[in-house]
Design a protein around this motif. Sequence first.
Motif, PDB file in Angstrom:
ATOM      1  N   ILE A   1      -3.472  -6.119   7.366  1.00 28.98           N
ATOM      2  CA  ILE A   1      -3.768  -4.854   6.687  1.00 28.98           C
ATOM      3  C   ILE A   1      -2.971  -4.781   5.384  1.00 28.98           C
ATOM      4  CG2 ILE A   1      -4.538  -3.539   8.687  1.00 28.98           C
ATOM      5  CD1 ILE A   1      -1.706  -2.512   9.038  1.00 28.98           C
ATOM      6  N   GLU A   2      -3.675  -4.473   4.285  1.00 31.45           N
ATOM      7  CA  GLU A   2      -3.072  -4.514   2.953  1.00 31.45           C
ATOM      8  C   GLU A   2      -3.202  -3.200   2.200  1.00 31.45           C
ATOM      9  OE1 GLU A   2      -1.430  -6.973   1.570  1.00 31.45           O
ATOM     10  OE2 GLU A   2      -1.885  -8.740   2.779  1.00 31.45           O
ATOM     11  N   SER A   3      -3.918  -2.232   2.741  1.00 31.84           N
ATOM     12  CA  SER A   3      -4.111  -0.952   2.043  1.00 31.84           C
ATOM     13  C   SER A   3      -4.356   0.138   3.075  1.00 31.84           C
ATOM     14  CB  SER A   3      -5.288  -1.045   1.073  1.00 31.84           C
ATOM     15  OG  SER A   3      -6.416  -1.645   1.680  1.00 31.84           O
ATOM     16  N   MET A   4      -4.018   1.380   2.703  1.00 33.23           N
ATOM     17  CA  MET A   4      -4.196   2.486   3.640  1.00 33.23           C
ATOM     18  C   MET A   4      -4.584   3.749   2.889  1.00 33.23           C
ATOM     19  SD  MET A   4      -0.258   3.508   4.681  1.00 33.23           S
ATOM     20  CE  MET A   4      -0.785   4.839   5.750  1.00 33.23           C
TER      21      MET A   4
ATOM     22  N   GLY B   1       0.843  -1.192   0.000  1.00 33.71           N
ATOM     23  CA  GLY B   1       0.000   0.000   0.000  1.00 33.71           C
ATOM     24  C   GLY B   1       0.874   1.236   0.000  1.00 33.71           C
ATOM     25  N   ILE B   2       0.545   2.198  -0.870  1.00 33.65           N
ATOM     26  CA  ILE B   2       1.354   3.407  -0.990  1.00 33.65           C
ATOM     27  C   ILE B   2       0.455   4.609  -1.246  1.00 33.65           C
ATOM     28  CG2 ILE B   2       1.693   3.177  -3.495  1.00 33.65           C
ATOM     29  CD1 ILE B   2       4.616   4.139  -3.021  1.00 33.65           C
ATOM     30  N   LYS B   3       0.838   5.758  -0.677  1.00 32.47           N
ATOM     31  CA  LYS B   3       0.140   7.015  -0.924  1.00 32.47           C
ATOM     32  C   LYS B   3       1.152   8.119  -1.171  1.00 32.47           C
ATOM     33  CE  LYS B   3      -3.323   8.180  -1.175  1.00 32.47           C
ATOM     34  NZ  LYS B   3      -4.142   8.276  -2.419  1.00 32.47           N
ATOM     35  N   THR B   4       0.947   8.843  -2.257  1.00 39.95           N
ATOM     36  CA  THR B   4       1.792   9.983  -2.586  1.00 39.95           C
ATOM     37  C   THR B   4       1.304  11.199  -1.817  1.00 39.95           C
ATOM     38  OG1 THR B   4       2.002   9.095  -4.827  1.00 39.95           O
ATOM     39  CG2 THR B   4       2.689  11.376  -4.477  1.00 39.95           C
TER      40      THR B   4
ATOM     41  N   GLY C   1      -7.447  -1.220   5.078  1.00 41.85           N
ATOM     42  CA  GLY C   1      -8.248  -2.347   4.627  1.00 41.85           C
ATOM     43  C   GLY C   1      -7.585  -3.642   5.051  1.00 41.85           C
ATOM     44  N   ASP C   2      -8.370  -4.559   5.615  1.00 43.46           N
ATOM     45  CA  ASP C   2      -7.858  -5.806   6.175  1.00 43.46           C
ATOM     46  C   ASP C   2      -8.346  -7.005   5.363  1.00 43.46           C
ATOM     47  OD1 ASP C   2      -7.264  -7.876   8.465  1.00 43.46           O
ATOM     48  OD2 ASP C   2      -9.437  -7.975   8.165  1.00 43.46           O
ATOM     49  N   GLU C   3      -7.492  -8.034   5.259  1.00 41.73           N
ATOM     50  CA  GLU C   3      -7.849  -9.248   4.518  1.00 41.73           C
ATOM     51  C   GLU C   3      -8.547 -10.294   5.375  1.00 41.73           C
ATOM     52  OE1 GLU C   3      -5.291 -10.318   0.613  1.00 41.73           O
ATOM     53  OE2 GLU C   3      -4.481 -10.992   2.523  1.00 41.73           O
TER      54      GLU C   3
END
Length: 462
Positions: A185-188, A107-110, A198-200
């Motif tokens: 957790i796989e996304s933020m 997961g990455i956010k600019t 977001g959790d799997e």
Amino acid sequence: MTTKSALMAAAVLALCSLGAAAQTGAAPALPAELAGHALLPARSFVPAPKDAPAYLQTSGKFTAADGRRVDALESIMGTSFLSDKAAPRETGVKLPFKGQPVQGFSGIKTMKDGSFWVLTDNGFGAKNNSADAMLMFHKLRIDWKQGSVQRSQTLFLHDPDRKIPFLIVNEGTSKRYLTGADLDIESMQPIGNELWFGDELGPYLIRTDLQGKVLGLYETRLDGKLLRSPDHYTVTTPAVPGTPVTTPVRRSRGYEGMAASPDGRFLYPLLEGPLWLEGEKKWETSADGREVLRVLEFDVAQRAWTGRSWKYPLELKGNNIGDFNMIDADTALVIERDNGEGSVDEACNGPARPDCQNVPARFKRVYKISLKDADAEGLVRKIGYVDLMDIADPKSLGRNGATRQGRFSFPFVTIENVDVVDAEHIVVANDNNLPYSSGRKLGVQDDNEFILLKVPELLKAR
């Protein structure tokens, strides 16, 4: 060929691809050029916080094949999880570790200042072997010219106010740090002064403050029904062997990617696998037989599911998605990938051996999709894609032998990070599954690699 001529040729090729795709109904391939390549070494670790339980100062103690606890540091050799059991392919990195592994990223956010927030995956691949893997996220600075990655901040998820409604590994501590045995957790997404994950396992949405303190957990509902996986906290093992337990979400197929609307009003978590349709006794597919993944809509202010959803159609059966981020209010980027790693040139082409790839990478793409243009079936429209296995590198920016004859490839099994950087560029990164992936070079654990791609045609395509 001059640079100007090359650009003109690429533009003509893109227009031809769009025209051909319009005739067949398929999303066209669009050009991508490597604009930067940076690496964070595989052996990147961070100490557990001083107020964490002592057992968290080391990690990977529960990863032995037979499930027994192993305390001796660096005594279990890592092997690629895609290698054949009869011919395990070693990665050269051994478990357990001193400290917590910073990688791999999922997961990455600019951010506006040019930095990136990245999320460390839940641990060592499963709930039952990740009880000493801490859940954390990091702020990174990437120097594309030097090819280096600098970690400036690391924050750990914790639940001192007992917002998590089930037993966690560190239940009896005051800080209650969370581990990969609690959540995956796989996304933020940062929204205002809060973070959403977001959790799997549940699948769940997790809300925290900017320091990682849990503020709430939200279970998943679709069409008024609770969606659960086998790892949901209410699901228990049957007392009688053979007793079926029906859960519509497969294990490890909860939320892999999660986008947010640009105004922060909505979250769009995306399941990694199709839903089980109990009435039809099958996994959900489109009318033409393609497997589909659900995109759900969550109202951030109301903290409730809106009831709206879309369907993302997979190009090939068994493919997975890796990440999902919005470009604008209507369009988004999605990584779709197969489950292979390494170059086809290194394929075994016969019996599996440790010195070849028995499941080489073939399908690694970043799609641009439209939610607004979903059809009557609810299927999102795939506008176009770039092929991560075939990226132009005219300036020879690829490092460590990643570029061959002017073409750069990204042959990793789990590519789980994509986001827009500016009007012409996107960033993509792999999850290196430390110490279980060896896609770049046989017998060598993958680093976490970041690539900056120049993709104006993709970002402008409609």
